[in-house]
Design a protein around this motif. Structure first.
Motif, mmCIF file in Angstrom:
data_model
loop_
_atom_site.group_PDB
_atom_site.id
_atom_site.type_symbol
_atom_site.label_atom_id
_atom_site.label_comp_id
_atom_site.label_asym_id
_atom_site.label_seq_id
_atom_site.Cartn_x
_atom_site.Cartn_y
_atom_site.Cartn_z
ATOM 1 N N VAL A 54 -102.847 25.627 35.641
ATOM 2 C CA VAL A 54 -101.900 26.617 36.154
ATOM 3 C C VAL A 54 -101.943 27.864 35.283
ATOM 4 N N SER A 55 -102.131 29.011 35.912
ATOM 5 C CA SER A 55 -102.103 30.301 35.216
ATOM 6 C C SER A 55 -101.150 31.231 35.947
ATOM 7 N N GLY B 205 -90.401 32.996 41.674
ATOM 8 C CA GLY B 205 -89.940 31.714 42.181
ATOM 9 C C GLY B 205 -91.097 30.747 42.337
ATOM 10 N N LEU B 206 -90.821 29.467 42.153
ATOM 11 C CA LEU B 206 -91.801 28.402 42.388
ATOM 12 C C LEU B 206 -91.278 27.510 43.496
ATOM 13 N N LEU C 105 -101.214 25.418 41.288
ATOM 14 C CA LEU C 105 -100.650 26.629 41.859
ATOM 15 C C LEU C 105 -101.651 27.141 42.879
ATOM 16 N N VAL C 106 -101.292 27.058 44.175
ATOM 17 C CA VAL C 106 -102.270 27.343 45.229
ATOM 18 C C VAL C 106 -102.125 28.743 45.815
ATOM 19 N N GLU C 107 -100.983 29.389 45.567
ATOM 20 C CA GLU C 107 -100.821 30.765 46.056
ATOM 21 C C GLU C 107 -99.805 31.479 45.181
ATOM 22 N N HIS D 255 -101.938 39.598 45.265
ATOM 23 C CA HIS D 255 -101.757 38.334 45.989
ATOM 24 C C HIS D 255 -103.058 37.540 45.890
ATOM 25 N N TRP D 256 -102.990 36.268 45.425
ATOM 26 C CA TRP D 256 -104.196 35.452 45.379
ATOM 27 C C TRP D 256 -103.918 34.055 45.922
ATOM 28 N N VAL D 257 -104.980 33.359 46.285
ATOM 29 C CA VAL D 257 -104.851 32.051 46.922
ATOM 30 C C VAL D 257 -106.025 31.178 46.505
#
Length: 317
Positions: free
Chosen positions: A20-21, A31-32, A227-229, A304-306
């Motif tokens: 996770v970064s 928020g998570l 963390l996927v998005e 924004h990354w995924v």
């Protein structure tokens, strides 16, 4: 202010948080979100180095104002906790000392980091904060013990204890879950005020997309410890790139009498090796390559990354 780089946390030999970064600047609120058991609370506790004997950091770094918390000794961490970094725990009643009055716990929190406040000063500041959190008779509350208060009252006491020293970083594990809607709104206002006045950065675990949309600048979606998005809250909620994010948003009750839409399949078993994309077995868009390798991070506009082999395009939403 906060830079988490490829953080891994395991329970024994079982990895729970993986690579996770994330980065947070002063004054940013992130928020998570994600299903229960995906590693959100474990990640939050790891950022405070509070996973205890059962969990341990196995890789990566946690840089807070340039200091790597993973490499710090317990005394140095104690000086940071409750002062520069604070946490609102999911069960604030359990986080409070049952044999100490609420007032003593405020006094102890305010005086444990080299500052010197009289009991009168502590009570005045604590009473003011509790009053802002819609606590009736705050002077009586300060003389009470945790077992004499309701769950919602203990939740607000825990929030006030985390905020009283005006930390630079606030971690919150479902801070509004035990509160009614009116008090929930007041807590969100106080968190906004804390950010606006002291430039406090916040990372908040929540199951409420509404809370995330109202409070957060950024949002991260966790699935099976990954963390996927990640990206600006409005952008991610309006244009989700990961199929799991789309499914989470689709599962929100609409209040129009329609049946709830669930996510098919089961959450993965952390004790089993996951090959490929962990969401692959449940994903309606999965292809052969999804089951072979963990997707690489793909950057989209606006930060924004995924992590997805086949991210959704806007026309697919």
């Amino acid at each position: 202010m906060l830079q988490v780089n490829k953080l891994c946390v395991s329970y024994g030999k079982i990895p729970v948080v993986q690579d996770v970064s994330l980065h947070l600047k002063a004054g940013e609120i992130a928020g998570l979100v994600g299903e229960s058991g995906c590693g959100k609370s474990t990640l939050l506790r790891a950022l405070m180095m509070l996973n205890g004997d059962t969990a341990h950091v196995t890789g990566g770094s946690i840089l807070f104002l340039g200091q790597d918390l993973v490499q710090m000794n317990e005394e140095a961490l104690r000086q940071l906790r409750g002062d520069q970094i604070s946490m609102i725990f999911q069960d604030c009643g359990e986080a409070c000392d049952p044999v100490k009055t609420i007032g003593y716990q405020f006094w102890e929190t305010m005086n444990s980091h080299g500052k010197k406040y009289s009991k009168r000063e502590c009570n005045a500041q604590a009473s003011d904060l509790l009053r802002q959190l819609r606590m009736p008779e705050p002077e009586r509350i300060l003389k009470s013990y945790p077992f004499e208060l309701s769950g919602g009252m203990n939740q607000r006491v825990g929030i006030a204890l985390a905020m009283i020293n005006h930390p630079k970083l606030l971690l919150a594990d479902e801070p509004t879950s035990a509160l009614d809607v009116t008090v929930q709104m007041q807590v969100l206002r106080q968190l906004h005020d804390l950010r606006n006045t002291y430039q406090t950065a916040m990372l908040i675990v929540t199951h409420s997309m509404g809370v995330a949309a109202q409070l957060c600048d950024l949002i991260g979606v966790m699935y099976a410890g990954h963390l996927v998005e990640w990206g600006p809250c409005g952008d991610v909620l309006a244009h989700p790139a990961h199929p799991y994010t789309k499914a989470l948003i689709g599962a929100i009750p609409q209040g129009d009498g329609q049946d709830l839409v669930g996510i098919p399949g089961r959450t993965p078993d952390f004790s089993q090796e996951m090959i490929g994309c962990p969401y692959g077995p449940r994903c309606p868009y999965a292809a052969e390559d999804c089951h072979r390798e963990m997707p690489a991070e793909q950057t989209r506009p606006n930060g924004h990354w995924v992590r997805c082999c086949h991210p959704l395009d806007q026309e697919e939403l």
